[in-house]
Scaffold this active site. Structure first.
Site, mmCIF file in Angstrom:
data_model
loop_
_atom_site.group_PDB
_atom_site.id
_atom_site.type_symbol
_atom_site.label_atom_id
_atom_site.label_comp_id
_atom_site.label_asym_id
_atom_site.label_seq_id
_atom_site.Cartn_x
_atom_site.Cartn_y
_atom_site.Cartn_z
ATOM 1 N N GLU A 108 0.814 -1.144 -0.082
ATOM 2 C CA GLU A 108 0.063 -0.114 -0.096
ATOM 3 C C GLU A 108 1.002 1.145 0.077
ATOM 4 O O GLU A 108 2.146 1.177 0.488
ATOM 5 C CB GLU A 108 -0.959 -0.015 1.090
ATOM 6 N N GLY B 74 4.744 -0.767 3.031
ATOM 7 C CA GLY B 74 5.400 -1.707 1.971
ATOM 8 C C GLY B 74 6.168 -2.779 3.035
ATOM 9 O O GLY B 74 5.655 -4.052 2.896
ATOM 10 N N SER B 75 7.258 -2.537 3.404
ATOM 11 C CA SER B 75 7.893 -3.686 4.089
ATOM 12 C C SER B 75 7.226 -4.175 5.249
ATOM 13 O O SER B 75 7.519 -5.204 5.915
ATOM 14 C CB SER B 75 9.357 -3.137 4.739
ATOM 15 N N GLU C 273 9.419 -8.069 -3.175
ATOM 16 C CA GLU C 273 9.476 -9.341 -2.362
ATOM 17 C C GLU C 273 10.492 -9.278 -1.262
ATOM 18 O O GLU C 273 11.170 -10.413 -1.162
ATOM 19 C CB GLU C 273 9.867 -10.411 -3.649
HETATM 20 C C1 LIG Z 1 8.614 -2.713 -9.996
HETATM 21 C C2 LIG Z 1 7.810 -3.098 -8.560
HETATM 22 C C3 LIG Z 1 6.956 -4.144 -8.606
HETATM 23 C C4 LIG Z 1 6.139 -4.525 -7.765
HETATM 24 N N1 LIG Z 1 5.313 -5.259 -7.684
HETATM 25 C C5 LIG Z 1 4.434 -5.684 -6.558
HETATM 26 C C6 LIG Z 1 3.471 -6.568 -6.515
HETATM 27 O O1 LIG Z 1 3.194 -7.133 -7.520
HETATM 28 N N2 LIG Z 1 2.663 -6.542 -5.522
HETATM 29 C C7 LIG Z 1 3.093 -6.029 -4.424
HETATM 30 O O2 LIG Z 1 2.102 -6.140 -3.340
HETATM 31 N N3 LIG Z 1 4.008 -5.367 -4.198
HETATM 32 C C8 LIG Z 1 4.945 -4.918 -5.170
HETATM 33 N N4 LIG Z 1 5.834 -4.362 -5.349
HETATM 34 C C9 LIG Z 1 6.220 -3.319 -3.841
HETATM 35 C C10 LIG Z 1 7.239 -3.988 -3.021
HETATM 36 O O3 LIG Z 1 6.972 -5.155 -2.692
HETATM 37 C C11 LIG Z 1 7.666 -2.743 -2.076
HETATM 38 O O4 LIG Z 1 8.128 -1.818 -2.641
HETATM 39 C C12 LIG Z 1 8.628 -3.372 -0.953
HETATM 40 O O5 LIG Z 1 7.893 -4.228 -0.292
HETATM 41 C C13 LIG Z 1 9.229 -2.287 -0.136
HETATM 42 O O6 LIG Z 1 8.227 -1.534 0.214
HETATM 43 P P1 LIG Z 1 8.325 -0.052 0.149
HETATM 44 O O7 LIG Z 1 8.636 0.406 -1.400
HETATM 45 O O8 LIG Z 1 7.078 0.846 0.657
HETATM 46 O O9 LIG Z 1 9.586 0.368 0.853
HETATM 47 P P2 LIG Z 1 9.629 0.727 2.380
HETATM 48 O O10 LIG Z 1 9.201 -0.178 3.166
HETATM 49 O O11 LIG Z 1 9.135 2.000 2.762
HETATM 50 O O12 LIG Z 1 11.072 0.547 2.735
HETATM 51 C C14 LIG Z 1 12.008 1.822 2.514
HETATM 52 C C15 LIG Z 1 13.637 1.510 2.919
HETATM 53 O O13 LIG Z 1 13.408 1.154 4.530
HETATM 54 C C16 LIG Z 1 14.105 -0.117 4.667
HETATM 55 N N5 LIG Z 1 13.302 -0.612 6.036
HETATM 56 C C17 LIG Z 1 11.837 -0.859 6.046
HETATM 57 N N6 LIG Z 1 11.720 -1.353 7.350
HETATM 58 C C18 LIG Z 1 13.044 -1.554 7.758
HETATM 59 C C19 LIG Z 1 13.463 -1.943 9.195
HETATM 60 N N7 LIG Z 1 12.626 -2.565 10.072
HETATM 61 N N8 LIG Z 1 14.865 -2.160 9.161
HETATM 62 C C20 LIG Z 1 15.542 -1.619 8.521
HETATM 63 N N9 LIG Z 1 15.399 -1.033 7.256
HETATM 64 C C21 LIG Z 1 14.087 -1.131 7.006
HETATM 65 C C22 LIG Z 1 13.790 -0.929 3.449
HETATM 66 O O14 LIG Z 1 14.524 -2.049 3.700
HETATM 67 C C23 LIG Z 1 14.072 0.122 2.341
HETATM 68 O O15 LIG Z 1 15.274 0.238 2.207
HETATM 69 C C24 LIG Z 1 6.602 -3.901 -6.285
HETATM 70 C C25 LIG Z 1 7.702 -2.926 -6.297
HETATM 71 C C26 LIG Z 1 8.351 -2.597 -7.440
HETATM 72 C C27 LIG Z 1 9.277 -1.525 -7.332
#
Ligand SMILES: Cc1cc2nc3c(=O)[nH]c(=O)nc-3n(C[C@H](O)[C@H](O)[C@H](O)COP(=O)(O)OP(=O)(O)OC[C@H]3O[C@@H](n4cnc5c(N)ncnc54)[C@H](O)[C@@H]3O)c2cc1C
Length: 389
Positions: free
Chosen positions: A138, A142-143, A368
């Protein structure tokens, strides 16, 4: 002396069965014919013929390839991994189309769906006639999907869904979305046909990575679904996370395909390109780069193969998949960037595959489970302490 292909150095084919090699070779030929000649243009245009590719891949049995029944091929995890490797040697976006269809959308329906869900969706998805996507991420979560905001409420015999999913692969071309939402009894999956009233899909433009893959936002604006739209099995975050484990194994293989393609391009280029009166491949600094990359590629292959065999034995654990996703994508990206240096200025051109692959792998590194999240999974196993929050 004759040249040896990077993955032939350790005779790694000797670890594969004849059937596995023949499946790999079929997929390689399809990628040669249907992807390699066109993918540079797709990347440049930011648009790939996803629906046509899905039909071609469906005819070959590549969609939901490792699932059983309902028109799926029932292949081994290793055969599926090898297919992912060949597809991603073409382009990570093309492999993403297949991974999301088979390992996320179809796997979720096959594992957690009702008999009616399976009969309705799996056969056309296996044939590539229906495309699926998987909505977990969402805008604000994300993570940490456990904090998701998307809600599912029961009203009479119906479900009402509200929320937004973003960065969803295949969404702009999908017929069905498996959407994860918070219901009264925990996080649940819903089978949502994309033509349902209240579902809006906005394509995400301006990507510098995975440009040959359709990515979108799914807006769920008071979407009414029948009572049987919820996946009946697997309530809780464990369900979507198990789908991700399934897909991550394929990604661990796939990333090696992108890396192999870059390394082969760099070796060919270095053997042809002359500076200071001889091929740049003859310089020790170039050979040190090529040797290190070939070593990492083969280590990654052995890791993916080991985990594939564990999966086929039913013994694979999620933290083991984190080891492979972390290592193989990180090393593939390092290889793609290093190969780019060997091609000099030509390395930034779409005439060669290396910067396209490097750019794609930036997405693969993040989706992922980011590298950091996989480090935390491994760290938790090593120490017994959770450092997630
Ligand atoms: C091209 C593409 C296709 C995708 N396809 C899908 C899909 O089909 N379905 C779907 O559901 N999602 C999809 N995604 C989303 C993807 O799974 C998320 O982008 C990913 O899970 C990371 O979430 P975020 O981008 O919100 O980053 P965030 O969670 O905001 O993270 C930002 C940074 O903070 C770090 N971070 C976060 N939490 C912690 C922690 N506790 N400790 C240390 N570091 C941390 C992360 O490692 C990262 O470096 C896709 C993304 C892309 C780019």
């Amino acid at each position: 002396m004759a040249r040896t292909a990077p993955l032939a150095l350790l005779d790694l084919d000797s670890l594969l069965s004849e059937e596995e090699i023949s499946i790999r070779d079929v997929v390689r030929r399809v990628v040669d014919a249907q992807v390699r000649p066109y993918v540079g243009h797709w990347f440049e245009d930011g648009r790939a013929p996803g629906r046509e590719l899905a039909k071609q891949f469906g005819e070959l049995g590549l969609l939901g390839m490792h699932l059983h029944g309902y028109g799926c091929a029932g292949a081994s995890a290793v055969a599926y991994g090898l297919a992912c490797m060949e597809l991603e040697a073409g382009d990570s976006g093309v492999r993403s189309l297949v991974s999301v269809q088979g390992s996320l959308a179809m796997y979720a329906i096959a594992t957690f769906g009702s008999e009616e869900h399976k009969q309705r969706w799996l056969p056309p998805m296996a044939r590539g006639e229906s495309i699926g996507c998987f909505g977990l991420t969402e805008p604000d979560h994300g993570s940490d999907p456990a904090s998701m905001s998307t809600r599912a409420e029961q009203q009479g015999g119906e479900w009402l869904l509200r929320g937004t999913k973003t960065w969803i692969t295949n969404a702009p071309i999908a017929d069905v979305a498996v959407v994860w939402a918070r219901a009264g009894d925990g996080i649940r999956g819903f089978v949502v046909p994309t033509d349902t009233d209240g579902v809006r899909i906005n394509e995400i433009a301006h990507k510098l990575s995975l440009r040959a893959s359709a990515t979108g936002e799914i807006v769920l604006d008071d979407v009414r679904l029948p009572g049987d739209a919820a996946l009946p099995e697997g309530i809780g975050l464990r369900a979507p996370l198990s789908c991700l484990t399934e897909a991550r194994l394929g990604i661990s293989w796939g990333a090696l395909g992108a890396a192999r393609e870059c390394l082969e391009a760099a070796i060919a280029y270095a053997c042809e390109r002359e500076q200071f009166g001889r091929p740049i491949a003859g310089f020790q600094l170039t050979q040190a780069k090529l040797a290190d990359m070939a070593v990492e590629l083969q280590k990654g292959f052995l890791l993916a193969l080991h985990l594939g065999r564990l999966a086929d034995d039913g013994r694979l654990r999620p933290e083991q998949v984190s080891v492979a996703k972390l290592n193989n994508v990180r090393e593939a990206l390092a290889i793609a960037r290093q190969c780019r240096t060997i091609l000099g200025a030509n390395g930034i051109s779409l005439e060669y595959p290396v910067l396209r692959h490097a750019n794609n792998l930036e997405s693969v590194l993040t989706y992922e489970g980011t590298s950091e999240i996989h480090q935390l999974v491994i760290g938790q196993r090593l120490t017994g302490l959770s450092a997630f929050s």
